[in-house]
Write a protein that holds these residues in place. Sequence first.
Motif, PDB file in Angstrom:
ATOM      1  N   UNK A   1     -17.123   0.017 -19.556  1.00  0.00           N
ATOM      2  CA  UNK A   1     -15.890   0.508 -20.138  1.00  0.00           C
ATOM      3  C   UNK A   1     -15.998   1.584 -21.037  1.00  0.00           C
ATOM      4  N   UNK A   2     -16.924   1.684 -21.823  1.00  0.00           N
ATOM      5  CA  UNK A   2     -16.852   2.793 -22.827  1.00  0.00           C
ATOM      6  C   UNK A   2     -17.375   3.989 -22.223  1.00  0.00           C
ATOM      7  N   UNK A   3     -18.256   3.771 -21.382  1.00  0.00           N
ATOM      8  CA  UNK A   3     -18.868   4.924 -20.536  1.00  0.00           C
ATOM      9  C   UNK A   3     -17.838   5.739 -19.714  1.00  0.00           C
ATOM     10  N   UNK A   4     -16.862   4.901 -19.208  1.00  0.00           N
ATOM     11  CA  UNK A   4     -15.958   5.432 -18.152  1.00  0.00           C
ATOM     12  C   UNK A   4     -14.946   6.106 -19.256  1.00  0.00           C
ATOM     13  N   UNK A   5     -14.586   5.566 -20.206  1.00  0.00           N
ATOM     14  CA  UNK A   5     -13.850   6.236 -21.244  1.00  0.00           C
ATOM     15  C   UNK A   5     -14.143   7.444 -21.996  1.00  0.00           C
ATOM     16  N   UNK A   6     -15.513   7.574 -21.868  1.00  0.00           N
ATOM     17  CA  UNK A   6     -16.353   8.947 -22.264  1.00  0.00           C
ATOM     18  C   UNK A   6     -16.189  10.029 -21.105  1.00  0.00           C
ATOM     19  N   UNK A   7     -16.149   9.504 -20.053  1.00  0.00           N
ATOM     20  CA  UNK A   7     -16.018  10.162 -18.875  1.00  0.00           C
ATOM     21  C   UNK A   7     -14.544  11.027 -18.963  1.00  0.00           C
ATOM     22  N   UNK A   8     -13.743  10.378 -19.115  1.00  0.00           N
ATOM     23  CA  UNK A   8     -12.324  10.410 -18.828  1.00  0.00           C
ATOM     24  C   UNK A   8     -12.088  11.863 -20.042  1.00  0.00           C
ATOM     25  N   UNK A   9     -12.422  11.387 -21.227  1.00  0.00           N
ATOM     26  CA  UNK A   9     -12.270  12.279 -22.242  1.00  0.00           C
ATOM     27  C   UNK A   9     -12.893  13.471 -22.042  1.00  0.00           C
ATOM     28  N   UNK A  10     -14.472  13.658 -21.396  1.00  0.00           N
ATOM     29  CA  UNK A  10     -14.919  14.484 -21.416  1.00  0.00           C
ATOM     30  C   UNK A  10     -14.461  15.639 -20.164  1.00  0.00           C
ATOM     31  N   UNK A  11     -13.982  14.778 -19.116  1.00  0.00           N
ATOM     32  CA  UNK A  11     -13.383  15.779 -18.043  1.00  0.00           C
ATOM     33  C   UNK A  11     -12.123  16.665 -18.677  1.00  0.00           C
ATOM     34  N   UNK A  12     -11.426  15.990 -19.364  1.00  0.00           N
ATOM     35  CA  UNK A  12     -10.109  16.744 -19.811  1.00  0.00           C
ATOM     36  C   UNK A  12     -10.444  17.745 -20.948  1.00  0.00           C
ATOM     37  N   UNK A  13     -11.655  17.481 -21.526  1.00  0.00           N
ATOM     38  CA  UNK A  13     -12.125  18.385 -22.758  1.00  0.00           C
ATOM     39  C   UNK A  13     -12.730  19.474 -21.955  1.00  0.00           C
ATOM     40  N   UNK A  14     -13.532  19.699 -20.685  1.00  0.00           N
ATOM     41  CA  UNK A  14     -13.922  20.596 -20.027  1.00  0.00           C
ATOM     42  C   UNK A  14     -12.964  21.456 -19.595  1.00  0.00           C
ATOM     43  N   UNK A  15     -11.915  20.997 -19.105  1.00  0.00           N
ATOM     44  CA  UNK A  15     -10.851  21.685 -18.614  1.00  0.00           C
ATOM     45  C   UNK A  15     -10.243  22.534 -19.694  1.00  0.00           C
ATOM     46  N   UNK A  16      -9.972  21.981 -20.957  1.00  0.00           N
ATOM     47  CA  UNK A  16      -9.445  22.660 -21.861  1.00  0.00           C
ATOM     48  C   UNK A  16     -10.330  23.512 -22.496  1.00  0.00           C
ATOM     49  N   UNK A  17     -11.648  23.359 -22.404  1.00  0.00           N
ATOM     50  CA  UNK A  17     -12.751  24.332 -22.895  1.00  0.00           C
ATOM     51  C   UNK A  17     -12.683  25.743 -21.889  1.00  0.00           C
ATOM     52  N   UNK A  18     -12.584  25.377 -20.573  1.00  0.00           N
ATOM     53  CA  UNK A  18     -12.619  26.168 -19.599  1.00  0.00           C
ATOM     54  C   UNK A  18     -11.430  27.262 -19.545  1.00  0.00           C
ATOM     55  N   UNK A  19     -10.350  26.688 -20.139  1.00  0.00           N
ATOM     56  CA  UNK A  19      -9.249  27.596 -20.127  1.00  0.00           C
ATOM     57  C   UNK A  19      -9.274  28.725 -21.094  1.00  0.00           C
ATOM     58  N   UNK A  20     -10.233  28.944 -21.809  1.00  0.00           N
ATOM     59  CA  UNK A  20     -10.488  29.764 -22.762  1.00  0.00           C
ATOM     60  C   UNK A  20      -9.443  29.812 -23.906  1.00  0.00           C
ATOM     61  N   UNK A  21      -8.599  28.793 -24.122  1.00  0.00           N
ATOM     62  CA  UNK A  21      -7.586  28.687 -25.171  1.00  0.00           C
ATOM     63  C   UNK A  21      -8.041  27.781 -26.177  1.00  0.00           C
ATOM     64  N   UNK A  22      -8.795  28.432 -27.410  1.00  0.00           N
ATOM     65  CA  UNK A  22      -9.347  27.380 -28.285  1.00  0.00           C
ATOM     66  C   UNK A  22      -8.357  26.532 -29.256  1.00  0.00           C
ATOM     67  N   UNK A  23      -7.074  26.903 -29.115  1.00  0.00           N
ATOM     68  CA  UNK A  23      -5.974  26.338 -30.094  1.00  0.00           C
ATOM     69  C   UNK A  23      -5.742  24.902 -29.006  1.00  0.00           C
ATOM     70  N   UNK A  24      -5.759  25.228 -27.921  1.00  0.00           N
ATOM     71  CA  UNK A  24      -5.328  23.855 -26.920  1.00  0.00           C
ATOM     72  C   UNK A  24      -6.529  22.737 -27.078  1.00  0.00           C
ATOM     73  N   UNK A  25      -7.791  23.395 -26.777  1.00  0.00           N
ATOM     74  CA  UNK A  25      -8.594  22.476 -26.842  1.00  0.00           C
ATOM     75  C   UNK A  25      -9.143  21.722 -27.996  1.00  0.00           C
ATOM     76  N   UNK A  26      -8.592  22.393 -29.415  1.00  0.00           N
ATOM     77  CA  UNK A  26      -8.766  21.747 -30.688  1.00  0.00           C
ATOM     78  C   UNK A  26      -7.743  20.781 -30.789  1.00  0.00           C
ATOM     79  N   UNK A  27      -6.481  21.097 -30.393  1.00  0.00           N
ATOM     80  CA  UNK A  27      -5.528  20.347 -30.447  1.00  0.00           C
ATOM     81  C   UNK A  27      -5.433  18.959 -29.807  1.00  0.00           C
ATOM     82  N   UNK A  28      -6.242  19.015 -28.500  1.00  0.00           N
ATOM     83  CA  UNK A  28      -6.328  17.808 -27.700  1.00  0.00           C
ATOM     84  C   UNK A  28      -7.505  17.017 -28.231  1.00  0.00           C
ATOM     85  N   UNK A  29      -8.624  17.836 -28.700  1.00  0.00           N
ATOM     86  CA  UNK A  29      -9.666  17.032 -29.245  1.00  0.00           C
ATOM     87  C   UNK A  29      -9.230  16.208 -30.587  1.00  0.00           C
ATOM     88  N   UNK A  30      -8.287  16.605 -31.468  1.00  0.00           N
ATOM     89  CA  UNK A  30      -7.807  15.859 -32.462  1.00  0.00           C
ATOM     90  C   UNK A  30      -7.286  14.726 -31.972  1.00  0.00           C
TER      91      UNK A  30
END
Length: 223
Positions: free
Chosen positions: A133-162
């Motif tokens: 369950x925790x591993x699946x949760x990490x995967x979910x968060x990681x996928x969304x983080x990768x998209x935010x990072x790939x966007x090149x918009x650091x403000x979006x990536x930081x806001x979502x991470x917080x």
Amino acid sequence: MTADRATGQAGMLPDAVYQRLIELILSNELPPDSRVNLYQVARQLDVSPTPVREALSRLDDDGLVVKSPLKGYRTTPVLDVKELDDLFDLRLLLEPVAAQKAAENGSSEALETLVEEAGAFPRAPAGDDAADYASFCRHDGQLHALIAQASGNTAIARSLARTHFHLHAFRLGYEESAGQATLDEHVRIAAAVARRDADGAADAMRAHLLASRERLLPLARRP
């Protein structure tokens, strides 16, 4: 949990304890809004209090526990309906834009990593294994983080991470059918980003977020 399991490799003990505490919180073995006895947890995990203290400090930053002067740590309550709705409003503002910009601006390496992550969980976990369950949760968060990072918009990536959204959302509950729907939606988002279909990526992300909200709101409404 034995010391060998917690340690894994030399120097990895604090991270292992941190992940194990997340498992305990997600599985409600450490219930919401309850006191966390540092020494009892250390005995349960067969480790010294020091890595538990370090892990609790990290979880405080994540918003999963809170420290009170002279009282120690407590787990935080789960999200209520308004808090959940507010976070989805934020995500709906930021994440479709992130997916669009990831399709437009993401490097080939970033998009390849995203597709690999989307395929990392071909099936949603079944049963009640806290580690799965925790591993699946990490995967979910990681996928969304990768998209935010790939966007090149650091403000979006930081806001979502917080927001630490995925950790908080998974505390509401889990159903295998909902987990599989999430994985299928992830694959569609990643595929649109990878083929650089900016509008399709934004639409797929928006559809995923709206569907996720509909899956989670009934759980937040439960007494």
